[in-house]
Design a protein around this motif. Structure first.
Motif, PDB file in Angstrom:
ATOM      1  N   MET A  68       0.826  -1.174   0.000  1.00  0.00           N
ATOM      2  CA  MET A  68       0.000   0.000   0.000  1.00  0.00           C
ATOM      3  C   MET A  68       0.879   1.248   0.000  1.00  0.00           C
ATOM      4  N   ILE A  69       0.597   2.169  -0.899  1.00  0.00           N
ATOM      5  CA  ILE A  69       1.300   3.446  -0.959  1.00  0.00           C
ATOM      6  C   ILE A  69       0.658   4.396   0.047  1.00  0.00           C
ATOM      7  N   LEU A  70       1.478   4.998   0.895  1.00  0.00           N
ATOM      8  CA  LEU A  70       0.973   5.880   1.951  1.00  0.00           C
ATOM      9  C   LEU A  70       0.885   7.337   1.542  1.00  0.00           C
ATOM     10  N   GLY A  71       1.807   7.790   0.702  1.00  0.00           N
ATOM     11  CA  GLY A  71       1.818   9.189   0.287  1.00  0.00           C
ATOM     12  C   GLY A  71       3.229   9.606  -0.079  1.00  0.00           C
ATOM     13  N   ILE A  72       3.372  10.865  -0.402  1.00  0.00           N
ATOM     14  CA  ILE A  72       4.670  11.382  -0.814  1.00  0.00           C
ATOM     15  C   ILE A  72       5.587  11.518   0.396  1.00  0.00           C
ATOM     16  N   GLU A  73       6.813  10.996   0.259  1.00  0.00           N
ATOM     17  CA  GLU A  73       7.835  11.151   1.292  1.00  0.00           C
ATOM     18  C   GLU A  73       8.827  12.243   0.945  1.00  0.00           C
ATOM     19  N   GLN A  74       9.078  12.413  -0.373  1.00  0.00           N
ATOM     20  CA  GLN A  74      10.079  13.397  -0.778  1.00  0.00           C
ATOM     21  C   GLN A  74       9.826  13.828  -2.216  1.00  0.00           C
ATOM     22  N   ILE A  75      10.073  15.102  -2.469  1.00  0.00           N
ATOM     23  CA  ILE A  75      10.098  15.602  -3.840  1.00  0.00           C
ATOM     24  C   ILE A  75      11.458  16.243  -4.062  1.00  0.00           C
ATOM     25  N   THR A  76      11.964  16.082  -5.273  1.00  0.00           N
ATOM     26  CA  THR A  76      13.286  16.611  -5.604  1.00  0.00           C
ATOM     27  C   THR A  76      13.163  17.550  -6.787  1.00  0.00           C
ATOM     28  N   TYR A  77      13.673  18.755  -6.611  1.00  0.00           N
ATOM     29  CA  TYR A  77      13.689  19.772  -7.660  1.00  0.00           C
ATOM     30  C   TYR A  77      15.116  19.983  -8.151  1.00  0.00           C
ATOM     31  N   GLY A  78      15.247  20.329  -9.398  1.00  0.00           N
ATOM     32  CA  GLY A  78      16.506  20.801  -9.936  1.00  0.00           C
ATOM     33  C   GLY A  78      16.406  22.303 -10.109  1.00  0.00           C
ATOM     34  N   ALA A  79      17.278  23.044  -9.452  1.00  0.00           N
ATOM     35  CA  ALA A  79      17.274  24.505  -9.546  1.00  0.00           C
ATOM     36  C   ALA A  79      18.671  25.022  -9.226  1.00  0.00           C
ATOM     37  N   GLY A  80      19.142  25.971 -10.000  1.00  0.00           N
ATOM     38  CA  GLY A  80      20.477  26.504  -9.808  1.00  0.00           C
ATOM     39  C   GLY A  80      20.577  27.624  -8.789  1.00  0.00           C
ATOM     40  N   ASP A  81      19.512  28.382  -8.585  1.00  0.00           N
ATOM     41  CA  ASP A  81      19.548  29.526  -7.668  1.00  0.00           C
ATOM     42  C   ASP A  81      19.111  29.083  -6.267  1.00  0.00           C
ATOM     43  N   LEU A  82      20.045  28.488  -5.542  1.00  0.00           N
ATOM     44  CA  LEU A  82      19.710  27.940  -4.231  1.00  0.00           C
ATOM     45  C   LEU A  82      19.373  29.020  -3.209  1.00  0.00           C
ATOM     46  N   ASP A  83      19.935  30.207  -3.346  1.00  0.00           N
ATOM     47  CA  ASP A  83      19.607  31.284  -2.410  1.00  0.00           C
ATOM     48  C   ASP A  83      18.129  31.661  -2.488  1.00  0.00           C
ATOM     49  N   THR A  84      17.621  31.790  -3.709  1.00  0.00           N
ATOM     50  CA  THR A  84      16.199  32.097  -3.884  1.00  0.00           C
ATOM     51  C   THR A  84      15.341  30.951  -3.377  1.00  0.00           C
ATOM     52  N   CYS A  85      15.742  29.722  -3.665  1.00  0.00           N
ATOM     53  CA  CYS A  85      14.993  28.547  -3.193  1.00  0.00           C
ATOM     54  C   CYS A  85      14.982  28.482  -1.670  1.00  0.00           C
ATOM     55  N   ARG A  86      16.100  28.806  -1.035  1.00  0.00           N
ATOM     56  CA  ARG A  86      16.194  28.795   0.424  1.00  0.00           C
ATOM     57  C   ARG A  86      15.160  29.760   1.011  1.00  0.00           C
ATOM     58  N   ARG A  87      15.088  30.968   0.468  1.00  0.00           N
ATOM     59  CA  ARG A  87      14.119  31.965   0.963  1.00  0.00           C
ATOM     60  C   ARG A  87      12.684  31.514   0.683  1.00  0.00           C
ATOM     61  N   PHE A  88      12.425  31.026  -0.528  1.00  0.00           N
ATOM     62  CA  PHE A  88      11.079  30.630  -0.926  1.00  0.00           C
ATOM     63  C   PHE A  88      10.515  29.558   0.003  1.00  0.00           C
ATOM     64  N   PHE A  89      11.262  28.469   0.202  1.00  0.00           N
ATOM     65  CA  PHE A  89      10.729  27.376   1.017  1.00  0.00           C
ATOM     66  C   PHE A  89      10.680  27.739   2.493  1.00  0.00           C
ATOM     67  N   ALA A  90      11.595  28.578   2.963  1.00  0.00           N
ATOM     68  CA  ALA A  90      11.525  29.057   4.349  1.00  0.00           C
ATOM     69  C   ALA A  90      10.293  29.943   4.534  1.00  0.00           C
TER      70      ALA A  90
END
Length: 111
Positions: free
Chosen positions: A1-23
């Protein structure tokens, strides 16, 4: 039985923007490296953002920063074994022992 999503992985070069966005969305930063960030949601699901120029990732399904892989959790070893049997002949099938992977009909890597 599948329970749900455990992890999603994105490819993105601008980690500073991603850090702010997800925070800003309230996710907790649990790992911060030069080429990879890992965030965790309140329910324990992880969001991984990796620089595709420096980290090997599954192929993108579109140009630019985008989702690269969805990892689904299963209830137990028997559930994983059942999925392994059902997906063994699927396009891009990969068996790492404690996880299996393939590609969905849209070209997205799933694990």
């Amino acid at each position: 039985m599948i329970l749900g999503i455990e992890q999603i992985t994105y490819g993105a070069g601008d980690l500073d923007t991603c850090r702010r966005f997800f925070a800003d969305w309230g996710l907790s930063l649990v790992q911060d490296q030069d080429s990879r960030l890992v965030f965790e949601s309140l329910n324990g699901c992880r969001v991984v953002i990796a620089d595709p120029a420096r980290v090997v990732l599954p192929a993108p399904i579109e140009e630019g920063p985008t989702l690269r892989e969805v990892t689904w959790g299963v209830r137990d070893a028997a559930s994983l074994a059942s999925l392994r049997t059902r997906l063994a002949g699927a396009k891009g099938f990969d068996d790492a022992g404690d996880s299996i992977g393939t590609v969905d009909p849209n070209g997205l890597a799933i694990r």
